[in-house]
Design a protein around this motif. Structure first.
Motif, PDB file in Angstrom:
ATOM      1  N   SER A 280      42.640  53.470  44.239  1.00  0.00           N
ATOM      2  CA  SER A 280      43.525  53.310  43.063  1.00  0.00           C
ATOM      3  C   SER A 280      43.404  51.889  42.775  1.00  0.00           C
ATOM      4  O   SER A 280      44.251  51.117  41.827  1.00  0.00           O
ATOM      5  N   PHE A 281      42.229  51.134  43.201  1.00  0.00           N
ATOM      6  CA  PHE A 281      42.120  49.590  42.528  1.00  0.00           C
ATOM      7  C   PHE A 281      41.974  49.500  41.275  1.00  0.00           C
ATOM      8  O   PHE A 281      41.206  50.179  40.580  1.00  0.00           O
ATOM      9  N   GLY A 282      42.917  48.682  40.863  1.00  0.00           N
ATOM     10  CA  GLY A 282      42.885  48.159  39.176  1.00  0.00           C
ATOM     11  C   GLY A 282      43.514  49.298  38.535  1.00  0.00           C
ATOM     12  O   GLY A 282      43.420  49.407  37.509  1.00  0.00           O
ATOM     13  N   SER A 283      44.346  50.200  39.036  1.00  0.00           N
ATOM     14  CA  SER A 283      44.958  51.041  38.216  1.00  0.00           C
ATOM     15  C   SER A 283      46.233  50.422  37.555  1.00  0.00           C
ATOM     16  O   SER A 283      46.767  49.571  37.906  1.00  0.00           O
TER      17      SER A 283
ATOM     18  N   HIS B  60      48.972  49.591  40.185  1.00  0.00           N
ATOM     19  CA  HIS B  60      48.871  48.570  40.892  1.00  0.00           C
ATOM     20  C   HIS B  60      49.209  47.344  39.833  1.00  0.00           C
ATOM     21  O   HIS B  60      49.683  46.391  40.526  1.00  0.00           O
ATOM     22  N   ILE B  61      48.397  47.249  38.952  1.00  0.00           N
ATOM     23  CA  ILE B  61      48.691  45.919  38.176  1.00  0.00           C
ATOM     24  C   ILE B  61      49.844  45.606  37.694  1.00  0.00           C
ATOM     25  O   ILE B  61      50.507  44.549  37.862  1.00  0.00           O
TER      26      ILE B  61
ATOM     27  N   ARG C 241      52.739  46.605  39.413  1.00  0.00           N
ATOM     28  CA  ARG C 241      53.321  45.974  40.570  1.00  0.00           C
ATOM     29  C   ARG C 241      53.082  44.822  40.634  1.00  0.00           C
ATOM     30  O   ARG C 241      54.161  43.889  40.814  1.00  0.00           O
ATOM     31  N   LEU C 242      51.715  44.201  40.624  1.00  0.00           N
ATOM     32  CA  LEU C 242      51.626  42.904  40.836  1.00  0.00           C
ATOM     33  C   LEU C 242      52.451  42.028  39.617  1.00  0.00           C
ATOM     34  O   LEU C 242      52.827  40.970  40.210  1.00  0.00           O
ATOM     35  N   PHE C 243      52.372  42.445  38.587  1.00  0.00           N
ATOM     36  CA  PHE C 243      52.985  41.696  37.413  1.00  0.00           C
ATOM     37  C   PHE C 243      54.398  41.463  37.821  1.00  0.00           C
ATOM     38  O   PHE C 243      54.846  40.534  37.080  1.00  0.00           O
TER      39      PHE C 243
END
Lengths: 102, 488, 181, 559
Positions: C132-135, C138-139, C141-143
């Motif tokens: 799921s890296f870079g999905s 994920h992005i 969520r990080l934001f």
């Protein structure tokens, strides 16, 4: 799935950045200069994303997304300036803009 | 389930106050009827800066131990708080100077909104604690300033100034960005303190990245050889904007330069001290020599600001606690001098309706004794004469260089100061010693509009630049508290 | 094994397209073609991003850049018409130009050497990553977590730019009003 | 009250200046207020002479206030005997200049008188500062009013004159700033009373160049002729009478006392330069075509003579230098003011156009004659006393300089006599009309006090030369610098802690000490231990630091 090393991507990013800076330094049309700045930013983005892949955490990607938004903002302002200048019949050539001299 | 990070609203308060002011101003630009717009907008913007000032004071008081907040995106410490405080002070004076400018009413709301937004961006920028917030903060205030440069369309050259600033500024921030990417590549970290923890001194990626970060920040502090936008942008922008740019931008850029270098790259100190010293020398040399031949006062002051960037980089190159104190102290009189000088240029400009040159300053000091004396004070202050804080600032900068063991930096600074005497005193000479008859100039024509706001702004600047000479100890105490936030 | 060859092929094609289009952007005489070349550049970069596992970034690249920004560019260029043409490299190389090219070349060599030195083994060892890296998830969520502040500030900057667009647009109109008066 | 006297002397004129600038006074009022303030200033100085204890050689009227702590800088002011005299010179000449300007009337009176008072305050600050940074601040602050005064109210060539003046002085004083930063940070304090001596010759040169420019010494005098000619006469009076003395004071207070080693090394060079300046200035004065040129170049020569006295570096030289500083200050101030009065009547200062002023103008003739005669150092005049002391001091060191100095006195006589005869006697010059009046009451009121003081000093020069350095005090803080080791006894002083008593102990010991002192007349600092007949030890603490030019404390210990 193994592709090329990260270093290949970085080399590409560096060449992109250099190409963009050459464009900024050598071209005189503000539009092309803006486009060249975009290439510089893209080079940086590529580096960020490649390093994100290397370290396996997505900070670099998040950074790249933010950079895209910022680049868009710069473009808005830059294009706004260019349009305003053309309406005022100013030269669209950074070397010929010589109102400001000592 | 998303766990939002804890947000320390109080730490953000200077930024938020200005952001709120900007928002209100944007609404007012639409809702308030035109006749009231100018006064009310200036009031709100001034109130925003004043609130930011008060919050910054409180923040400085309540943050004795610096730490990172909001998921390590920014620092809450005195270094940032004191810098925001100075920026907010600059903003207040800038509002006072702007008030009398003959803006088209169409834009006055947006003008003040952008001014507040630039201030908010700077207040955010100075507390950035990772490379991403650093870049975003930089762009925030830069974009606001690009627009501000170009905002006055009655001004010849305003658009040109905006475009040149934008192009060079964009290259600068792209350089910073690429440098950040390389640093990230070298360490795998974005946060300053983690970069310091992960960095190896001789990692080539890190070193090249560091060089590009320094260059990117030097673009903003208009240090040579990254200063080429400065004269054009300073000359072309509306004078109140120039006043704000020359003071607040320098505060933000220099304070952040020190922070980034000291916090993120302590292991590379041997490299960056030399690099910064080189930039300082170049700035002092180029700024002073180029200023000598200028006739346009704004352009001359622009080169003088390049040379002062050089002087303020000396304490950064020194990389010691004394240097951090010196930088913070120096910024206070420098901002007052710079704002004041541009304010007086604005006053003369409004009176003449033409760009101010050394020639049309002739006799100014006898026509307007207060402005003349104030301008003379500012010039002597820039020159580093006693009775203004400019003297103590230079003294501290030299002291920091000496403590680092670099006495030759003092020699460079002294040589630059000697050269600068020629053009700073040239202004005094033009104002006091030349007769307008002698130059066969037409008199200015009519009395200028009474501008109490501008007068108050100039008086404030005089008070700060002279007061900072006498009240060194309290200011140094503040600077000392701020400098303790840096790991020096 | 076949997959590796495929990835290499894609990489070589994308990289080549990317470089060629970048050179084209910088050297075309007509900004319109430059802008079109930039679209090619963006697209090939998006492919590279995908190879690096940046799904969301690639998508954003295509949408934000390829969509919004480039449309804006093309629109402005079309609006300005032939005023924007410029003869590139006209008037022979100036000392300034030669100097800049040399400086840029020096930086390039330096950086590549730097990377080459570092690559002595380090960069080849990529981190193991999850699927799921870079999905987008994920992005996103990080934001909202680690980079909440960055997210907010980005939106503020966009807003500032929008205000700028409005103000500068006024510029143009006010000028016409002056001309009529 | 006593502690405040110095601060009052500095800031009273500054406060007066601020009042004149800020209050909307009519033009005549500005001048009268300024004159009043400068007279009150003289009054305060007389009060401070009354309160001063000439028996002590330590700092008096001392006041200290921290300015910034982390670098050890404080507002520290106070006066030694010789600073007291220089302050007096400043207040008196300042008052005369202000009063003359008031009498003569100046355009833009508020700005003018404010600047004059400000200048007075700054010069007093230079003479009393006991902290290097404060000293520097006042030293630079003097430049601001001078720059504006010459540039605005000066003659036709004022712009070029100010440019030269500023470039020279700023260059010199910034080198001094660099030296101050390094010196102060090396020692952790900028307080002159706490700073240790240093042997760094670069620091010494930094200070020396600044003072050499300000004095000016040959070859740093390029700014002098223009500035002295173009300045308004009373500003020239301040400049040559008072401001140039700041340089000699700086040599005395800082360069020599803090850098005995480099002083020793560079002494020959400075003595040679000063001699050249003395002769060269006197010759130029003899050839100068106008009154102000004569006075200007004679100032160059006189500053050379004073520097010779300072760098003779012995008691006689110091005493003579201080006396001559005061003399020359008063003489050149009165001469510049007299030149102004003559130029007012003849509309020119060209000597070839003047002449025959004495006829029908007894007051002018008497006063110019008196001043000129004192200036050419006839015996029994105070200038003679000063020059004699300087030459005697020089003679102890090296007779050749004394010969040069003596020759210069002859030259001084020549140019002064030429000036007097060209103005007062000979045939009536084309620029001198019969209608030109004698000195008016206002002019007399300005210049007569100066001449009277000169006459008073001629009667009693010891008032200054005998009251400048006090007598040695036992409690002065002294550091051992171990300059020389007669008989290798200094190691002994270090090795065995002896119980020292104040005094020579025995006559035999005193004789040994006197012999040592006579053998080393140029020693300015250090502790010297020697063995006396009878097994005692004699310790001589010689100190040139702390403003005491040279005083010796005897101490003895049983062996």
């Amino acid at each position: 799935m193994h592709g090329p090393d990260i270093s290949w991507y970085i080399a590409l990013a560096v060449i992109l950045f250099a190409t963009g800076s050459l464009g900024v330094l050598l071209r005189r049309s503000p539009l092309i200069i803006l486009l060249s700045v975009e290439i510089m930013l893209n080079g940086a983005n590529l580096a960020l994303i490649a390093f994100a892949r290397r370290f396996g955490h997505e900070d670099g990607q998040v950074f790249a997304v933010a950079v895209m938004a910022i680049a868009a903002s710069e473009v808005v302002v830059g294009l706004g300036l260019i349009v305003a200048m053309s309406r005022r019949n100013l030269e669209l050539d950074v070397d010929k803009l010589r109102t400001l001299r000592g | 389930m998303i766990h939002k990070p804890h947000v320390d609203w109080f730490a953000l308060s200077p930024t938020l106050a200005l952001l709120a002011a900007a928002g209100v101003l944007l609404l007012m630009a639409v809702l308030v009827p035109r006749p009231w717009r100018k006064a009310s907008s200036a009031l709100v913007c001034g109130a925003g800066f004043a609130a930011a000032f008060v919050f910054a004071v409180l923040l400085a008081d309540k943050s004795p131990h610096g730490h990172a907040i909001v998921a390590d995106a920014m620092f809450r410490d005195r270094w940032a708080a004191v810098a925001s405080l100075i920026v907010a002070g600059c903003g207040i004076v800038a509002v006072l100077v702007s008030y009398g400018e003959r803006w088209r009413e169409l834009h006055v709301g947006e003008y003040y909104a952008l001014l507040a937004s630039a201030g908010a961006g700077m207040a955010f920028f100075v507390s950035a604690s990772n490379l991403m917030t650093l870049f975003l903060g930089l762009e925030w205030f830069s974009i606001s300033l690009y627009i501000l440069c170009a905002i006055d369309y009655d001004l010849v050259g305003s658009l040109e100034a905006g475009l040149k600033y934008l192009v060079v500024g964009a290259v600068g921030s792209a350089t910073l960005l690429f440098g950040s990417a390389l640093v990230y590549g070298g360490t795998g970290q974005l946060d300053f303190d983690k970069i310091a923890a992960a960095g190896h001194t001789h990692d080539p990626l890190l070193v090249v990245g560091l060089a590009m970060v320094i260059a990117g920040l030097a673009f903003k502090s208009s240090a040579a050889p990254f200063h080429m936008w400065t004269p054009d942008a300073y000359q072309g922008a509306p004078t109140p904007v120039t006043a704000f740019m020359s003071s607040a931008t320098k505060v933000a850029a220099l304070v952040v330069t020190y922070r980034v270098l000291a916090t993120a790259f302590p292991h590379e100190a041997r490299l960056w001290t030399w690099a910064v010293a080189g930039i300082a020398i170049a700035s002092i040399a180029i700024g002073n020599v180029a200023a000598l031949t200028q006739r346009n006062v704004k352009r001359m002051l622009a080169y003088s600001s390049v040379s002062h960037a050089g002087f303020m980089l000396i304490p950064i190159a020194a990389a010691n606690a004394l240097g951090a104190r010196a930088l913070v102290y120096y910024l206070i009189p420098y901002c007052a001098l710079s704002l004041g000088a541009f304010a007086i240029v604005a006053a003369r400009e409004r009176e003449l309706g033409a760009p101010v040159t050394l020639d049309n300053l002739a006799g100014f000091a006898w026509e307007r004794p207060f402005y003349g004396a104030a301008m003379a004070t500012f010039m002597f202050g820039f020159l580093g004469f006693p009775l203004t804080g400019g003297f103590v600032g230079k003294f501290y900068a030299f002291a920091a260089a000496y403590r680092h063991g670099w006495w030759w930096l003092i020699v460079v600074g002294v040589a630059g100061t000697i050269v600068s005497a020629a053009y700073y005193l040239g202004v005094v000479r033009a104002m006091y010693m030349r007769d307008r008859m002698e130059l066969q100039l037409a008199p200015a024509g009519g009395s200028p509009p009474r501008d109490l706001m501008l007068g108050a702004g100039v008086a404030l600047c005089v008070a700060v630049s002279v007061g900072s000479f006498f009240a060194v100890q309290p200011l140094i105490d503040v600077a000392h508290a701020a400098a303790k936030s840096l790991p020096l | 094994m076949a997959a590796n060859v495929l990835v290499w092929c894609i990489w070589v094609i994308a990289a080549f397209a990317c470089l060629a289009s970048a050179v084209a952007v910088v050297s075309f005489r007509n900004p319109f073609f430059s802008a079109l070349a930039l679209i090619g550049n963006l697209a090939s970069l998006a492919v590279l991003y995908l190879l690096l596992g940046g799904e969301f970034v690639a998508a954003a690249q295509v949408l934000v850049y390829g969509g919004a920004v480039m449309v804006m560019f093309l629109f402005v260029i079309a609006y300005l018409g032939d005023r924007t043409e410029e003869a590139p490299w006209a008037g022979g190389p100036s000392w300034q130009a030669v100097g800049t090219v040399l400086a840029a070349g020096a930086i390039l060599v330096e950086v590549i050497v730097a990377i080459g030195l570092t690559t002595g083994g380090e960069l080849t060892h990529e981190h193991h990553i999850a699927r799921s890296f870079g999905s987008p998830e994920h992005i996103g969520r990080l934001f909202l977590t680690d980079h909440l502040l960055a997210f907010e500030v980005t939106s503020i900057v966009l807003l500032v730019a929008a205000v700028g667009g409005v103000v500068l647009g006024h510029h143009a109109r006010a000028n016409e009003a002056d001309a009529r008066a | 009250m006593n502690a405040w006297l110095t601060t009052i002397l500095i800031f009273l004129p500054v406060a007066g200046a601020l009042a004149i600038w800020l209050l909307p006074l009519p033009r005549h009022w500005a001048g009268s207020l300024a004159t009043l303030v400068s007279l009150v200033e003289v009054g305060f100085w007389i009060l401070s002479v009354d309160r001063f204890d000439f028996g002590r050689s330590t700092l008096q009227f001392e006041q200290r206030q921290t300015w910034f702590r982390d670098l050890g800088v404080s507002y520290h002011v106070g006066q030694f005997g010789f600073s007291l005299w220089l302050v007096g010179l400043t207040t008196v000449v300042g008052a005369a200049s202000v009063a003359y300007a008031w009498w003569a009337g100046r355009d833009r009176a508020r700005a003018y008188f404010g600047l004059m008072l400000f200048l007075t305050g700054a010069v007093v600050g230079v003479f009393t500062a006991q902290d290097l940074l404060v000293f520097y601040a006042f030293f630079e602050a003097m430049l601001i009013p001078l720059y504006v005064l010459i540039g605005v109210w000066g003659g036709a060539g004022r712009l070029a004159a100010t440019l030269k003046f500023v470039v020279y002085t700023v260059a010199g004083s910034l080198l001094m700033l660099a030296a101050i930063v390094v010196y102060g940070l090396q020692q952790g304090t900028f307080d002159l009373t706490k700073l240790d001596q240093s042997s760094n010759k670069w620091l010494f040169l930094g200070f020396a160049v600044a003072f050499a420019v300000k004095a000016p010494l040959f070859p740093f005098h390029g700014w002098l002729p223009d500035a002295y000619r173009e300045a308004p006469p009373e500003v020239a009076a301040m400049l040559s009478g008072v401001v140039s003395k700041a340089a000699a004071y700086g040599f005395l207070r800082i360069a020599i006392t803090k850098f005995p080693g480099p002083t020793h090394d560079f002494r020959i060079l400075i003595l040679v330069l000063a001699s050249i300046g003395l002769v060269y200035g006197s010759l130029l004065a003899f050839r100068a075509p106008d009154i102000r040129g004569v006075i200007a170049y004679s100032s160059l020569g006189q500053m050379g003579l004073i520097t010779l006295g300072v760098f003779a570096a012995n008691d006689l030289g110091f005493d003579g230098a201080v006396l001559q500083m005061v003399n020359h200050g008063l003489i050149s101030a009165s001469l510049f003011l007299l030149a102004a009065m003559i130029e007012r009547r003849a509309a020119t200062g060209e000597l070839s156009l003047l002449g025959g002023f004495a006829r029908g103008r007894p007051a002018l003739a008497t006063i110019l004659m008196t001043t000129g005669v004192i200036a050419l150092a006839v015996p029994l005049s105070t200038a003679f006393a000063g020059e004699f002391l300087i030459l005697a001091g020089l003679f102890q060191h090296f007779w050749a300089y004394a010969v040069v100095g003596a020759a210069a006195i002859v030259l001084a006589a020549m140019y002064m006599l030429r000036l007097i005869s060209a103005v007062l006697h000979e045939r009536v010059g084309p620029a001198v009309s019969e209608a030109a009046l004698d000195l008016r009451a206002g002019e007399l009121a300005v210049v007569v006090p100066l001449v009277l003081i000169l006459l008073g000093l001629s009667a009693w020069p010891n008032a200054i030369s005998g009251h400048s350095f006090g007598v040695a005090s036992a409690d002065a803080a002294i550091k051992s610098t171990l300059v020389e080791t007669p008989g290798g006894a200094n190691e002994l002083a270090l090795a065995s802690p002896l119980d020292w008593h104040v005094g020579a102990g025995t006559n035999a010991c005193a004789a040994v000490g006197d012999k040592f002192l006579n053998a080393h007349p140029d020693l300015l600092g250090g502790t010297h231990v020697m063995r006396c007949p009878g097994g005692r030890f004699l310790r001589l603490q010689i100190h040139g630091s702390g403003g005491l030019a040279r005083s010796v404390v005897y101490g003895w210990a049983a062996g």
